[in-house]
Write an enzyme that holds these catalytic residues in place. Sequence first.
Site, PDB file in Angstrom:
ATOM      1  N   SER A 124     -21.251   3.970  39.778  1.00  0.00           N
ATOM      2  CA  SER A 124     -21.578   2.863  38.880  1.00  0.00           C
ATOM      3  C   SER A 124     -22.348   3.357  37.666  1.00  0.00           C
ATOM      4  CB  SER A 124     -22.435   1.844  39.646  1.00  0.00           C
ATOM      5  OG  SER A 124     -23.043   0.924  38.771  1.00  0.00           O
ATOM      6  N   TYR A 149     -29.645  -0.762  44.822  1.00  0.00           N
ATOM      7  CA  TYR A 149     -28.190  -0.584  44.788  1.00  0.00           C
ATOM      8  C   TYR A 149     -27.825   0.617  43.919  1.00  0.00           C
ATOM      9  CZ  TYR A 149     -23.513  -1.098  42.862  1.00  0.00           C
ATOM     10  OH  TYR A 149     -22.239  -0.836  42.416  1.00  0.00           O
ATOM     11  N   LYS A 153     -26.121   4.634  44.715  1.00  0.00           N
ATOM     12  CA  LYS A 153     -25.024   5.307  44.014  1.00  0.00           C
ATOM     13  C   LYS A 153     -25.458   6.678  43.502  1.00  0.00           C
ATOM     14  CE  LYS A 153     -21.923   2.004  44.357  1.00  0.00           C
ATOM     15  NZ  LYS A 153     -20.754   2.182  45.243  1.00  0.00           N
TER      16      LYS A 153
END
Length: 339
Positions: A124, A149, A153
Amino acid sequence: MRVLVTGGAGFIGSHTVLALLEAGHEPVIADNFANSSPKVLERLEQIAGQPVTCHEVDLTDVAATSALVTDVKPDAVIHFAGYKAVGESVEKPLMYYANNLDSTFAVLSAMTEHGVEKFVFSSSATVYGPDAPLPYHEEYEPLRATNPYGWTKAMIEQIVTDVAAASPGFKAALLRYFNPIGAHESGLIGEDPSGIPNNLMPYIAQVAVGRREKLGVFGDDYDTKDGTGERDYIHVVDLAAGHVAALDHLDAMSESARAFNLGTGQGTSVFELLHAFERACGKELPYEVGPRRAGDLPVTYADPTRAREELGWKAEKTIDDMCVDTWRWQSANPNGFGG
């Protein structure tokens, strides 16, 4: 190639399964349907005109994941599976770290155990953090996500890079997405978030179809073209094509692991997207401007040069295409896969 697609029943995964089929590969889905619907499978078969194989499995289960790879015998893995809501990750960080990291450990361990050496990871643009200069470029360091989050990644990128460096023959593409929207042109599959949408496009679509009263705009006083935040929106079909391009490029990579931005290289504002959707659905949509949302950056967009030069890939579809396709999906499926 036979490609194990973890999280293949999700929004991006399902579109990538179709792209793999169209390119002559053999995708096999692994999903536990925590963030997706089993109805996706029959829709995929309807579009593709052929059976789609799916294994229901919890990828945090090391033994089950090893058994899956033993059974499937994939030539490559595309790893989408993971929790993905930024706000929820702030509220439940331990759940996000445990799920996203443990599933990746299990997948990589099974790959190593069974000699599978091709890996494409769903990363991302959130890994760039708040200080990266525009446009975002893959060489920027240090990665500095602003939420759990995003940190999952960034951490997984490092883990995959280290595994690839320690494993002769292992090749990995780390695909940093910008803002995927749109839907398949058939209108049979699209984005179906659970609960209140976290992202702009599905929220607009739900306002247009009558599920939400109005759009809340978080701030109109940014230093941008119209005061609203700008993001690099990419059609999910273009994004899916990027995965196939990355998969096909792995053997030619000089590095064992390499990051690629998948974006258009252009920013689109909240109001620009809203007005494009109004054109697509043929009516004005109600909205209300509120205060800025904590943590939001004014503008983010990609430098997609590396993907164009090395993968031979670029985004083709316009914002209007994205809105038309989203509206076709949402108007035909007002409650998503639920009816």
